[in-house]
Design a protein around this motif. Structure first.
Motif, PDB file in Angstrom:
ATOM      1  N   VAL A  11     -34.090 -67.546  33.171  1.00  0.00           N
ATOM      2  CA  VAL A  11     -33.911 -66.345  32.345  1.00  0.00           C
ATOM      3  C   VAL A  11     -33.310 -66.724  31.003  1.00  0.00           C
ATOM      4  O   VAL A  11     -32.287 -67.418  30.945  1.00  0.00           O
ATOM      5  CB  VAL A  11     -32.959 -65.327  33.021  1.00  0.00           C
ATOM      6  N   GLY A  12     -33.923 -66.250  29.929  1.00  0.00           N
ATOM      7  CA  GLY A  12     -33.370 -66.482  28.589  1.00  0.00           C
ATOM      8  C   GLY A  12     -34.330 -65.915  27.563  1.00  0.00           C
ATOM      9  O   GLY A  12     -35.534 -65.878  27.793  1.00  0.00           O
ATOM     10  N   PRO A  13     -33.796 -65.463  26.428  1.00  0.00           N
ATOM     11  CA  PRO A  13     -34.662 -64.876  25.402  1.00  0.00           C
ATOM     12  C   PRO A  13     -35.618 -65.915  24.815  1.00  0.00           C
ATOM     13  O   PRO A  13     -35.170 -67.002  24.430  1.00  0.00           O
ATOM     14  CB  PRO A  13     -33.684 -64.360  24.346  1.00  0.00           C
ATOM     15  N   ASP A  15     -35.395 -62.399  28.723  1.00  0.00           N
ATOM     16  CA  ASP A  15     -34.345 -61.375  28.684  1.00  0.00           C
ATOM     17  C   ASP A  15     -32.985 -62.065  28.675  1.00  0.00           C
ATOM     18  O   ASP A  15     -32.905 -63.287  28.814  1.00  0.00           O
ATOM     19  CB  ASP A  15     -34.460 -60.470  29.919  1.00  0.00           C
ATOM     20  N   VAL A  31     -29.134 -62.253  30.484  1.00  0.00           N
ATOM     21  CA  VAL A  31     -28.336 -61.885  31.658  1.00  0.00           C
ATOM     22  C   VAL A  31     -27.039 -61.247  31.162  1.00  0.00           C
ATOM     23  O   VAL A  31     -26.370 -61.791  30.281  1.00  0.00           O
ATOM     24  CB  VAL A  31     -28.054 -63.131  32.522  1.00  0.00           C
ATOM     25  N   ALA A  80     -26.283 -71.775  32.530  1.00  0.00           N
ATOM     26  CA  ALA A  80     -26.453 -72.807  31.492  1.00  0.00           C
ATOM     27  C   ALA A  80     -26.826 -72.133  30.174  1.00  0.00           C
ATOM     28  O   ALA A  80     -27.835 -72.455  29.564  1.00  0.00           O
ATOM     29  CB  ALA A  80     -27.528 -73.804  31.926  1.00  0.00           C
ATOM     30  N   GLY A 127     -25.257 -72.232  27.343  1.00  0.00           N
ATOM     31  CA  GLY A 127     -24.708 -72.892  26.160  1.00  0.00           C
ATOM     32  C   GLY A 127     -23.488 -72.169  25.603  1.00  0.00           C
ATOM     33  O   GLY A 127     -22.587 -71.737  26.348  1.00  0.00           O
ATOM     34  N   PHE A 156     -23.248 -69.376  24.624  1.00  0.00           N
ATOM     35  CA  PHE A 156     -23.274 -67.950  24.977  1.00  0.00           C
ATOM     36  C   PHE A 156     -22.746 -67.728  26.401  1.00  0.00           C
ATOM     37  O   PHE A 156     -22.885 -66.641  26.957  1.00  0.00           O
ATOM     38  CB  PHE A 156     -24.701 -67.414  24.864  1.00  0.00           C
ATOM     39  N   ILE A 187     -25.338 -76.741  11.055  1.00  0.00           N
ATOM     40  CA  ILE A 187     -26.430 -76.503  10.111  1.00  0.00           C
ATOM     41  C   ILE A 187     -27.145 -77.828   9.881  1.00  0.00           C
ATOM     42  O   ILE A 187     -26.504 -78.876   9.743  1.00  0.00           O
ATOM     43  CB  ILE A 187     -25.879 -75.990   8.762  1.00  0.00           C
ATOM     44  N   ALA A 222     -25.409 -83.172  10.409  1.00  0.00           N
ATOM     45  CA  ALA A 222     -25.319 -81.773  10.763  1.00  0.00           C
ATOM     46  C   ALA A 222     -23.861 -81.379  10.548  1.00  0.00           C
ATOM     47  O   ALA A 222     -22.947 -82.188  10.760  1.00  0.00           O
ATOM     48  CB  ALA A 222     -25.727 -81.536  12.201  1.00  0.00           C
ATOM     49  N   ASN A 249     -25.624 -73.273  17.719  1.00  0.00           N
ATOM     50  CA  ASN A 249     -24.225 -73.226  18.159  1.00  0.00           C
ATOM     51  C   ASN A 249     -24.005 -74.207  19.303  1.00  0.00           C
ATOM     52  O   ASN A 249     -24.522 -74.009  20.405  1.00  0.00           O
ATOM     53  CB  ASN A 249     -23.884 -71.805  18.607  1.00  0.00           C
ATOM     54  N   ARG A 250     -23.246 -75.265  18.987  1.00  0.00           N
ATOM     55  CA  ARG A 250     -22.938 -76.231  20.050  1.00  0.00           C
ATOM     56  C   ARG A 250     -21.972 -75.585  21.038  1.00  0.00           C
ATOM     57  O   ARG A 250     -20.970 -74.987  20.603  1.00  0.00           O
ATOM     58  CB  ARG A 250     -22.271 -77.477  19.465  1.00  0.00           C
ATOM     59  N   THR A 299     -21.575 -78.903  26.625  1.00  0.00           N
ATOM     60  CA  THR A 299     -22.066 -80.271  26.354  1.00  0.00           C
ATOM     61  C   THR A 299     -21.838 -80.679  24.908  1.00  0.00           C
ATOM     62  O   THR A 299     -22.112 -81.821  24.538  1.00  0.00           O
ATOM     63  CB  THR A 299     -23.571 -80.385  26.681  1.00  0.00           C
ATOM     64  N   TYR A 300     -21.403 -79.760  24.085  1.00  0.00           N
ATOM     65  CA  TYR A 300     -20.964 -80.019  22.713  1.00  0.00           C
ATOM     66  C   TYR A 300     -22.026 -80.739  21.894  1.00  0.00           C
ATOM     67  O   TYR A 300     -23.103 -80.230  21.689  1.00  0.00           O
ATOM     68  CB  TYR A 300     -19.640 -80.778  22.732  1.00  0.00           C
ATOM     69  N   ARG A 301     -21.730 -81.994  21.434  1.00  0.00           N
ATOM     70  CA  ARG A 301     -22.654 -82.541  20.449  1.00  0.00           C
ATOM     71  C   ARG A 301     -23.645 -83.546  20.999  1.00  0.00           C
ATOM     72  O   ARG A 301     -24.424 -84.124  20.238  1.00  0.00           O
ATOM     73  CB  ARG A 301     -21.918 -83.143  19.269  1.00  0.00           C
TER      74      ARG A 301
END
Ligand SMILES: Cc1cc2nc3c(=O)[nH]c(=O)nc-3n(C[C@H](O)[C@H](O)[C@H](O)COP(=O)(O)OP(=O)(O)OC[C@H]3O[C@@H](n4cnc5c(N)ncnc54)[C@H](O)[C@@H]3O)c2cc1C
Length: 487
Positions: free
Chosen positions: A36-38, A191, A193, A222, A224, A226, A248, A289, A333-334, A358-360
């Motif tokens: 599930v994810g957009p 979608d 969650v 998972a 991230g 979010f 960026i 970045a 967004n890390r 998991t950051y970078r």
């Protein structure tokens, strides 16, 4: 109509969630998996990543000092070994035999004088780790780095080439994972969650933003950067909250040649992943970045950091980037846990596994993380044994004392100021700035009842984002209450 259900629901369609879904469906064909994810993945880290596949290139002076740092390094090292087979398997499963064909091999790490002594220390740590672990590497003359033409004042003093560490096109990998998941008949739900459903201390499903509940036996969370609100299902203070490391990057198309042949980068610096350029074939170059940490995700690039990125790339890598066309800007967004370490493991809610923070280097680590998570899900080696430090429900990992954190914050602040072009009157030096940064960090710590040594970029987030300050302060209190008990 009966409710939709699956054996396992993966929440989040970035590289981590997709890799886990792929590995699970591949190894357990009888297991029904839904992801599930957009579909648009707005703000996702995976879409914006330069996807450098770096382990030794990421080493800093702190990497090997603590047990948690060593465990993280081992994860990165195992991932480095895993990528060739992972890429070949994914190429076959997705029907894209060309996957990664245009990707650069080899990473050249440059030591220049544009970031203060922090770079010296991290460069030395990289060389020492490469020697210690017999990683192929060669110190080369910076003059021999094809494509390099920095300003005279930014020319590198030293360079080391890591032939095994390259990069892969992140967008190409995500597309290949999508095709492989379709081939393996993994269901996808476009979608968000809104929450994890539980009953009697175990997972029963997930609730979508529109209210529909998808039933399942296990959930892998998972999502991230979010992930934070979805972790509310666990006791307050039990999990280090996930913040958003806004990154960026820009993709350019070369007009003035020759351009670079390998990944070129600096060591990690100033609370960030270092300046890097990834050649992607046909003159396309990924320049990354930036990293500033916030409490909420960002979706558009800002003028200030965009300008900074282009300026430092032109000055430190190749002045001819001035002529390159801009193909597109990337923003992601890390996922960064407050203590800086991954959150990977089962939780006190039966059936709920968390994989975030998991950051970078989450792209690099994704094959190994997927393998370990699926081992655990299928009853093999447990995550608690394989990655004990990263159990999501934990006290914050402290790899710095508070005093070290204050000093490191100041050290990074000065390095960032030097990179930004700091010039001081000749009667003073950077100690003035160090004192200023240290005082600011001490001010924050003085207000805390239960201080914990935090990374420079987290302290900076606290100082620049009031919501981040509230979040971290509240968390430290709640964490102390949960694990330590208030006196
Ligand atoms: C600019 C930049 C450069 C980077 N460079 C590198 C690099 O060179 N090498 C490297 O290894 N790593 C790099 N990283 C880090 C790497 O991208 C991340 O560690 C990794 O992509 C994290 O993957 P993820 O799947 O956990 O998160 P994400 O990629 O953010 O994916 C999370 C997904 O969850 C979805 N989602 C959000 N909310 C919900 C919800 N409520 N329900 C369901 N789904 C939801 C999102 O849409 C998103 O698709 C970089 C990151 C950035 C931003």
């Amino acid at each position: 109509m009966s409710a939709r259900r699956a054996d396992c629901i993966v929440v989040g369609n970035g590289v981590i969630g997709m890799s886990i879904a792929y590995e699970l469906a591949r190894r357990a064909p009888g297991t029904s998996v839904l992801i599930v994810g957009p579909a648009q993945r707005a703000g996702a880290a995976s879409v914006a990543a330069g996807a450098m596949l770096n382990c030794f290139g990421e080493v800093t002076k702190y990497t090997l000092l603590s047990p948690a740092g060593q465990a993280k390094f081992q994860l990165c090292k195992d991932a480095l070994d895993a990528w060739p087979d992972w890429r070949a398997g994914l190429a076959e499963a997705s029907g894209n035999g060309e996957l990664g064909a245009g990707a650069p091999t080899g990473t050249t790490v440059l030591l220049n004088a544009k970031s203060g002594h922090l770079d010296d220390e991290n460069f030395a740590a990289l060389l020492s780790a490469a020697a210690k672990f017999d990683e192929p590497h060669e110190e080369i003359d910076p003059e021999d780095v094809v494509g390099l033409r920095p300003l005279a004042e930014a020319r590198p003093l030293r360079a080391v080439h890591l032939p095994r560490e390259g990069a892969i096109d992140a967008r190409e990998v995500l597309a290949a994972l999508e095709r492989a998941l379709a081939e393996l008949t993994v269901g996808t739900v476009d979608d968000q969650v809104a929450g994890v459903e539980t009953s009697g201390g175990r997972v029963t499903g997930v609730r979508l933003a529109g209210g529909e509940v998808l039933a399942c036996d296990s959930v892998v969370l998972a999502a991230g950067a979010f992930s934070r609100s979805l972790l509310d299902v666990l006791p307050p203070g039990s999990v280090p909250p996930v913040l958003c490391g806004k990154g960026i990057a820009v993709e350019t198309v070369r007009q003035a040649h020759p351009g670079f042949q390998h990944v070129v980068r600096t060591p990690n610096r100033s609370g960030s992943c270092g300046l890097h350029l990834v050649p992607q074939g046909d003159g396309v170059e990924y320049i990354g970045a930036t990293n500033l940490v916030y409490s909420a995700p960002a979706y558009v690039q800002d003028v200030g950091m965009s300008e900074f990125l282009v300026q430092v790339a032109r000055e430190q890598l190749d002045q001819r980037l001035f002529f390159s066309d801009v193909r597109r800007w990337l923003v992601g967004n890390r996922p960064v846990a407050v203590d800086g370490y991954p959150l990977i493991g089962r939780t006190s809610v039966a059936g709920l596994t968390v994989v975030a923070g998991t950051y970078r280097d989450g792209f690099h680590c994704s094959p190994e993380i997927a393998r370990l998570v699926v081992d655990d899900l299928l009853g093999g080696a447990s995550l608690a044994e394989a990655l004990p430090h990263f159990t999501p429900e934990r006290r914050p990992i402290e790899s710095l004392t508070v005093e070290e954190a204050v000093k490191e914050f100041a050290f990074h602040g000065v390095s960032a100021a030097i990179e930004a072009g700091l010039r001081l009157p000749s009667h003073t030096d950077t100690s003035l700035f160090e004192g200023h940064y240290q005082a600011a960090a001490r001010g924050f710590y003085d207000g805390l009842e239960h201080p914990v040594g935090l990374a420079p970029e987290i302290i900076l987030a606290i100082m620049s984002d009031p919501d981040a300050k509230t979040l971290v302060t509240d968390y430290l209190v709640a964490s102390h209450r949960h694990y330590g008990g208030l006196s």
